[in-house]
Design a protein around this motif. Structure first.
Motif, short mmCIF file in Angstrom:
data_model
loop_
_atom_site.label_atom_id
_atom_site.label_comp_id
_atom_site.label_asym_id
_atom_site.label_seq_id
_atom_site.Cartn_x
_atom_site.Cartn_y
_atom_site.Cartn_z
N THR A 192 53.96 76.39 115.63
CA THR A 192 54.15 74.96 115.90
C THR A 192 53.81 74.20 114.63
O THR A 192 53.43 74.79 113.62
CB THR A 192 53.24 74.49 117.04
N SER A 193 53.90 72.91 114.70
CA SER A 193 53.59 72.09 113.53
C SER A 193 52.12 72.20 113.13
O SER A 193 51.76 71.89 112.01
CB SER A 193 53.94 70.63 113.79
N SER A 194 51.29 72.68 114.04
CA SER A 194 49.86 72.79 113.74
C SER A 194 49.46 74.18 113.27
O SER A 194 48.30 74.43 113.00
CB SER A 194 49.04 72.41 114.97
N THR A 195 50.44 75.08 113.16
CA THR A 195 50.15 76.43 112.68
C THR A 195 50.19 76.43 111.16
O THR A 195 51.23 76.67 110.55
CB THR A 195 51.16 77.45 113.23
N THR A 196 49.05 76.15 110.54
CA THR A 196 49.00 76.02 109.09
C THR A 196 48.05 77.00 108.43
O THR A 196 47.93 77.03 107.21
CB THR A 196 48.61 74.58 108.70
N SER A 197 47.35 77.79 109.21
CA SER A 197 46.37 78.70 108.65
C SER A 197 47.04 79.94 108.07
O SER A 197 47.94 80.51 108.71
CB SER A 197 45.38 79.15 109.71
N PRO A 198 46.61 80.39 106.90
CA PRO A 198 47.13 81.65 106.36
C PRO A 198 46.86 82.83 107.29
O PRO A 198 47.58 83.84 107.24
CB PRO A 198 46.37 81.81 105.04
N ASN A 199 45.85 82.72 108.13
CA ASN A 199 45.49 83.81 109.04
C ASN A 199 46.57 84.08 110.09
O ASN A 199 46.55 85.11 110.75
CB ASN A 199 44.16 83.51 109.73
N ALA A 200 47.50 83.13 110.26
CA ALA A 200 48.58 83.32 111.22
C ALA A 200 49.66 84.26 110.70
O ALA A 200 50.55 84.66 111.45
CB ALA A 200 49.20 81.97 111.58
N TYR A 201 49.59 84.62 109.42
CA TYR A 201 50.62 85.43 108.79
C TYR A 201 50.02 86.75 108.31
O TYR A 201 48.92 86.78 107.76
CB TYR A 201 51.24 84.67 107.62
N TYR A 202 50.75 87.85 108.56
CA TYR A 202 50.15 89.15 108.27
C TYR A 202 50.83 89.90 107.13
O TYR A 202 50.34 90.94 106.69
CB TYR A 202 50.14 90.04 109.52
N THR A 203 51.96 89.38 106.66
CA THR A 203 52.65 90.02 105.55
C THR A 203 52.88 88.99 104.46
O THR A 203 53.40 87.90 104.75
CB THR A 203 54.00 90.63 106.00
N TRP A 204 52.52 89.37 103.24
CA TRP A 204 52.61 88.43 102.13
C TRP A 204 53.38 89.05 100.98
O TRP A 204 53.25 90.24 100.69
CB TRP A 204 51.21 88.06 101.65
N GLY A 205 54.14 88.22 100.30
CA GLY A 205 54.78 88.64 99.07
C GLY A 205 53.87 88.34 97.89
O GLY A 205 52.84 87.70 98.04
N GLN A 206 54.26 88.84 96.72
CA GLN A 206 53.51 88.48 95.53
C GLN A 206 53.83 87.03 95.19
O GLN A 206 54.82 86.49 95.64
CB GLN A 206 53.86 89.42 94.35
N GLY A 207 53.00 86.38 94.46
CA GLY A 207 53.22 84.97 94.16
C GLY A 207 54.19 84.74 93.03
O GLY A 207 54.47 85.64 92.23
N THR A 208 54.68 83.53 92.96
CA THR A 208 55.50 83.11 91.83
C THR A 208 54.94 81.78 91.34
O THR A 208 54.68 80.87 92.13
CB THR A 208 57.00 83.00 92.21
N LEU A 209 54.73 81.68 90.03
CA LEU A 209 54.03 80.54 89.46
C LEU A 209 54.98 79.37 89.22
O LEU A 209 56.03 79.52 88.58
CB LEU A 209 53.36 80.93 88.15
N VAL A 210 54.57 78.21 89.72
CA VAL A 210 55.29 76.97 89.47
C VAL A 210 54.37 76.06 88.66
O VAL A 210 53.25 75.77 89.08
CB VAL A 210 55.69 76.27 90.78
N THR A 211 54.84 75.61 87.52
CA THR A 211 54.07 74.72 86.66
C THR A 211 54.87 73.44 86.45
O THR A 211 56.01 73.50 85.97
CB THR A 211 53.75 75.35 85.30
N VAL A 212 54.27 72.31 86.80
CA VAL A 212 54.94 71.02 86.65
C VAL A 212 54.20 70.24 85.57
O VAL A 212 53.01 69.92 85.74
CB VAL A 212 54.97 70.23 87.97
N SER A 213 54.88 69.94 84.49
CA SER A 213 54.25 69.22 83.40
C SER A 213 54.46 67.71 83.56
O SER A 213 55.48 67.26 84.07
CB SER A 213 54.84 69.67 82.06
N SER A 214 53.48 66.96 83.10
CA SER A 214 53.55 65.50 83.24
C SER A 214 54.25 64.87 82.05
O SER A 214 54.50 65.50 81.04
CB SER A 214 52.15 64.91 83.40
#
Length: 125
Positions: free
Chosen positions: A103-125
């Protein structure tokens, strides 16, 4: 199921990036897929999610109106289109999967059991 995130990079503030999460070892439709992000020194933060067997999506208030999550069942991928990027969007972005109906209130990482590796996003000012 396995997930692989890609598409990160360096972009100027106000620019756009499109992240992709490739899902393998399972049928995309059977999974709720979410994007989280983690900035240095901060906790992992919920960004957006798309519900299993549906196109219903949810967003964190901080990205609502700027980010769009979508899934392509033919390609077994979930995309996160990020527009109007801000320096505070800088983080490692992760995709995650769950077989739960969220639901819209399901925001905890604990609700998810499979994760991919991360991808870095860098936003310069």
């Amino acid at each position: 199921v396995q997930l692989q995130a890609s598409g990160g990079g360096l972009v100027q503030a106000g620019g756009s990036l499109r992240l992709s999460c490739a899902v393998s070892g399972g049928t995309l439709g059977a999974y709720t897929v979410a994007w989280f992000r983690q900035a240095p020194g901060k906790e992992r933060e919920y960004v957006a999610a798309v519900r299993r067997w549906s196109s219903t999506s949810f967003y964190a208030d901080s990205v609502k109106g700027r980010f769009t999550i979508s899934k392509d069942s033919a390609k077994n991928t979930v995309a996160l289109l990020m527009n109007s990027l801000k320096p505070e969007d800088t983080a490692v972005y992760y995709c995650a999967a769950s077989s739960s109906v969220i639901t819209s209130s399901t925001t905890s990482p604990n609700a998810y059991y499979t994760w991919g590796q991360g991808t870095l996003v860098t936003v310069s000012s």
